[in-house]
Design a protein around this motif. Structure first.
Motif, PDB file in Angstrom:
ATOM      1  N   MET A 199     -12.113  -4.615  11.282  1.00  0.00           N
ATOM      2  CA  MET A 199     -12.447  -4.940   9.898  1.00  0.00           C
ATOM      3  C   MET A 199     -11.336  -4.412   8.996  1.00  0.00           C
ATOM      4  O   MET A 199     -10.538  -3.572   9.424  1.00  0.00           O
ATOM      5  CB  MET A 199     -13.793  -4.301   9.522  1.00  0.00           C
ATOM      6  N   PRO A 200     -11.280  -4.854   7.736  1.00  0.00           N
ATOM      7  CA  PRO A 200     -10.205  -4.412   6.839  1.00  0.00           C
ATOM      8  C   PRO A 200     -10.064  -2.900   6.736  1.00  0.00           C
ATOM      9  O   PRO A 200      -8.952  -2.374   6.795  1.00  0.00           O
ATOM     10  CB  PRO A 200     -10.596  -5.027   5.494  1.00  0.00           C
ATOM     11  N   TRP A 201     -11.170  -2.170   6.592  1.00  0.00           N
ATOM     12  CA  TRP A 201     -11.074  -0.716   6.474  1.00  0.00           C
ATOM     13  C   TRP A 201     -10.631  -0.085   7.797  1.00  0.00           C
ATOM     14  O   TRP A 201     -10.041   0.981   7.806  1.00  0.00           O
ATOM     15  CB  TRP A 201     -12.382  -0.112   5.984  1.00  0.00           C
ATOM     16  N   GLU A 202     -10.902  -0.771   8.930  1.00  0.00           N
ATOM     17  CA  GLU A 202     -10.453  -0.255  10.223  1.00  0.00           C
ATOM     18  C   GLU A 202      -8.937  -0.408  10.382  1.00  0.00           C
ATOM     19  O   GLU A 202      -8.299   0.395  11.062  1.00  0.00           O
ATOM     20  CB  GLU A 202     -11.186  -0.964  11.358  1.00  0.00           C
ATOM     21  N   LYS A 203      -8.358  -1.429   9.742  1.00  0.00           N
ATOM     22  CA  LYS A 203      -6.898  -1.565   9.751  1.00  0.00           C
ATOM     23  C   LYS A 203      -6.267  -0.356   9.068  1.00  0.00           C
ATOM     24  O   LYS A 203      -5.293   0.211   9.560  1.00  0.00           O
ATOM     25  CB  LYS A 203      -6.462  -2.854   9.038  1.00  0.00           C
ATOM     26  N   ALA A 204      -6.843   0.039   7.943  1.00  0.00           N
ATOM     27  CA  ALA A 204      -6.349   1.219   7.240  1.00  0.00           C
ATOM     28  C   ALA A 204      -6.537   2.470   8.092  1.00  0.00           C
ATOM     29  O   ALA A 204      -5.707   3.381   8.065  1.00  0.00           O
ATOM     30  CB  ALA A 204      -7.054   1.375   5.894  1.00  0.00           C
ATOM     31  N   GLU A 205      -7.595   2.514   8.874  1.00  0.00           N
ATOM     32  CA  GLU A 205      -7.853   3.651   9.764  1.00  0.00           C
ATOM     33  C   GLU A 205      -6.807   3.710  10.883  1.00  0.00           C
ATOM     34  O   GLU A 205      -6.358   4.790  11.267  1.00  0.00           O
ATOM     35  CB  GLU A 205      -9.269   3.545  10.341  1.00  0.00           C
ATOM     36  N   VAL A 206      -6.406   2.562  11.402  1.00  0.00           N
ATOM     37  CA  VAL A 206      -5.343   2.513  12.413  1.00  0.00           C
ATOM     38  C   VAL A 206      -4.056   3.084  11.821  1.00  0.00           C
ATOM     39  O   VAL A 206      -3.371   3.889  12.459  1.00  0.00           O
ATOM     40  CB  VAL A 206      -5.117   1.062  12.911  1.00  0.00           C
ATOM     41  N   VAL A 207      -3.752   2.703  10.592  1.00  0.00           N
ATOM     42  CA  VAL A 207      -2.559   3.224   9.911  1.00  0.00           C
ATOM     43  C   VAL A 207      -2.667   4.730   9.745  1.00  0.00           C
ATOM     44  O   VAL A 207      -1.724   5.471  10.036  1.00  0.00           O
ATOM     45  CB  VAL A 207      -2.367   2.526   8.540  1.00  0.00           C
ATOM     46  N   ARG A 208      -3.833   5.216   9.314  1.00  0.00           N
ATOM     47  CA  ARG A 208      -4.031   6.655   9.104  1.00  0.00           C
ATOM     48  C   ARG A 208      -3.835   7.442  10.392  1.00  0.00           C
ATOM     49  O   ARG A 208      -3.178   8.480  10.416  1.00  0.00           O
ATOM     50  CB  ARG A 208      -5.418   6.926   8.522  1.00  0.00           C
ATOM     51  N   ARG A 209      -4.399   6.929  11.494  1.00  0.00           N
ATOM     52  CA  ARG A 209      -4.271   7.631  12.785  1.00  0.00           C
ATOM     53  C   ARG A 209      -2.800   7.718  13.201  1.00  0.00           C
ATOM     54  O   ARG A 209      -2.351   8.761  13.684  1.00  0.00           O
ATOM     55  CB  ARG A 209      -5.087   6.929  13.864  1.00  0.00           C
ATOM     56  N   LEU A 210      -2.055   6.647  13.026  1.00  0.00           N
ATOM     57  CA  LEU A 210      -0.630   6.672  13.363  1.00  0.00           C
ATOM     58  C   LEU A 210       0.116   7.689  12.501  1.00  0.00           C
ATOM     59  O   LEU A 210       0.970   8.432  12.989  1.00  0.00           O
ATOM     60  CB  LEU A 210      -0.015   5.281  13.198  1.00  0.00           C
ATOM     61  N   GLN A 211      -0.212   7.730  11.221  1.00  0.00           N
ATOM     62  CA  GLN A 211       0.434   8.681  10.314  1.00  0.00           C
ATOM     63  C   GLN A 211       0.131  10.118  10.727  1.00  0.00           C
ATOM     64  O   GLN A 211       1.003  10.980  10.659  1.00  0.00           O
ATOM     65  CB  GLN A 211      -0.011   8.428   8.874  1.00  0.00           C
ATOM     66  N   GLU A 212      -1.095  10.369  11.172  1.00  0.00           N
ATOM     67  CA  GLU A 212      -1.459  11.713  11.627  1.00  0.00           C
ATOM     68  C   GLU A 212      -0.682  12.115  12.870  1.00  0.00           C
ATOM     69  O   GLU A 212      -0.474  13.295  13.125  1.00  0.00           O
ATOM     70  CB  GLU A 212      -2.963  11.809  11.886  1.00  0.00           C
ATOM     71  N   GLU A 213      -0.231  11.130  13.646  1.00  0.00           N
ATOM     72  CA  GLU A 213       0.588  11.391  14.830  1.00  0.00           C
ATOM     73  C   GLU A 213       2.060  11.576  14.456  1.00  0.00           C
ATOM     74  O   GLU A 213       2.902  11.746  15.329  1.00  0.00           O
ATOM     75  CB  GLU A 213       0.450  10.244  15.831  1.00  0.00           C
ATOM     76  N   ASP A 231      -6.040  -7.337   4.457  1.00  0.00           N
ATOM     77  CA  ASP A 231      -4.906  -6.450   4.746  1.00  0.00           C
ATOM     78  C   ASP A 231      -4.662  -5.431   3.637  1.00  0.00           C
ATOM     79  O   ASP A 231      -3.916  -4.467   3.833  1.00  0.00           O
ATOM     80  CB  ASP A 231      -3.623  -7.275   4.940  1.00  0.00           C
ATOM     81  N   ALA A 232      -5.265  -5.630   2.487  1.00  0.00           N
ATOM     82  CA  ALA A 232      -4.982  -4.791   1.315  1.00  0.00           C
ATOM     83  C   ALA A 232      -5.197  -3.290   1.569  1.00  0.00           C
ATOM     84  O   ALA A 232      -4.337  -2.493   1.199  1.00  0.00           O
ATOM     85  CB  ALA A 232      -5.791  -5.260   0.112  1.00  0.00           C
ATOM     86  N   PRO A 233      -6.293  -2.866   2.209  1.00  0.00           N
ATOM     87  CA  PRO A 233      -6.447  -1.421   2.433  1.00  0.00           C
ATOM     88  C   PRO A 233      -5.325  -0.832   3.296  1.00  0.00           C
ATOM     89  O   PRO A 233      -4.825   0.255   3.020  1.00  0.00           O
ATOM     90  CB  PRO A 233      -7.807  -1.305   3.138  1.00  0.00           C
ATOM     91  N   ALA A 234      -4.915  -1.544   4.332  1.00  0.00           N
ATOM     92  CA  ALA A 234      -3.849  -1.053   5.213  1.00  0.00           C
ATOM     93  C   ALA A 234      -2.497  -1.103   4.506  1.00  0.00           C
ATOM     94  O   ALA A 234      -1.666  -0.208   4.688  1.00  0.00           O
ATOM     95  CB  ALA A 234      -3.807  -1.868   6.501  1.00  0.00           C
ATOM     96  N   LEU A 235      -2.272  -2.127   3.699  1.00  0.00           N
ATOM     97  CA  LEU A 235      -1.018  -2.209   2.929  1.00  0.00           C
ATOM     98  C   LEU A 235      -0.889  -1.017   1.986  1.00  0.00           C
ATOM     99  O   LEU A 235       0.181  -0.421   1.861  1.00  0.00           O
ATOM    100  CB  LEU A 235      -0.965  -3.510   2.127  1.00  0.00           C
TER     101      LEU A 235
END
Length: 176
Positions: A60-74, A87-91
């Motif tokens: 879902m759109p908010w899960e795309k942003a969560e994928v981005v957040r997890r990568l950033q935490e790594e 795509d707006a939340p992940a962008l």
């Protein structure tokens, strides 16, 4: 009567320039993933066509942003490319959000860089340009530091006339 008589599958094929952009991004050392709300079979098929092996699907759109957040935490610097409302939340969350100009206004507002034509080769060009600019900034800072670390002590010791020091400073600014 419970018997399958036919099956129709539809999808948008990737643009030919997208394949070229992916090749360039890989040459630049950039890891690429597909993050999509589509099903995994579709994501893998598109990925295979483009040469992308990592796919995160059914999100879902908010899960795309969560994928981005997890990568950033790594510790990963994340660029996200998108064109839709989903795509707006992940962008917005990405370190750099690349919105395609052929997409929605919400995506364009959420992104940090707008790729007007919607051509992913412009993504490659923008990354190359930003890398070149950063290299130039670092070189300029190094020259300024070197220049000033030599001339300021000379001026303080009186070995450099104040007028010459002022001219040297102006030349430093002009050349950098």
């Amino acid at each position: 009567d419970g018997e399958l008589l036919g099956l129709i599958g539809l999808r948008d094929p990737p643009k030919p320039e997208s394949r070229e952009a992916v090749r360039w991004l890989k040459r630049m050392g950039i890891d690429i993933s597909i993050v999509t709300g589509d099903n995994l079979v579709t994501a893998r098929a598109v990925g295979q066509e483009l040469g992308i092996t990592n796919a995160v699907a059914d999100v879902m759109p908010w899960e795309k942003a969560e994928v981005v957040r997890r990568l950033q935490e790594e510790g990963v610097l994340v660029g996200f490319v998108g064109d839709g409302v989903n795509d707006a939340p992940a962008l917005a969350r990405a370190d750099v959000g690349f919105a395609l100009g052929t997409g929605t206004d919400i995506a364009a507002e959420a992104g940090h860089i707008l790729l007007i034509r919607g051509d992913l080769r412009d993504l490659v060009a923008s990354i190359q340009l930003s890398r070149r600019v950063m290299l130039q900034v670092k070189q300029n800072l190094a020259w300024a530091f070197l220049y000033n670390s030599i001339l300021i002590p000379l001026a303080v010791m009186g070995a450099l006339h104040p007028i010459h020091a002022g001219l040297a400073m102006a030349m430093s600014s002009i050349t950098i």
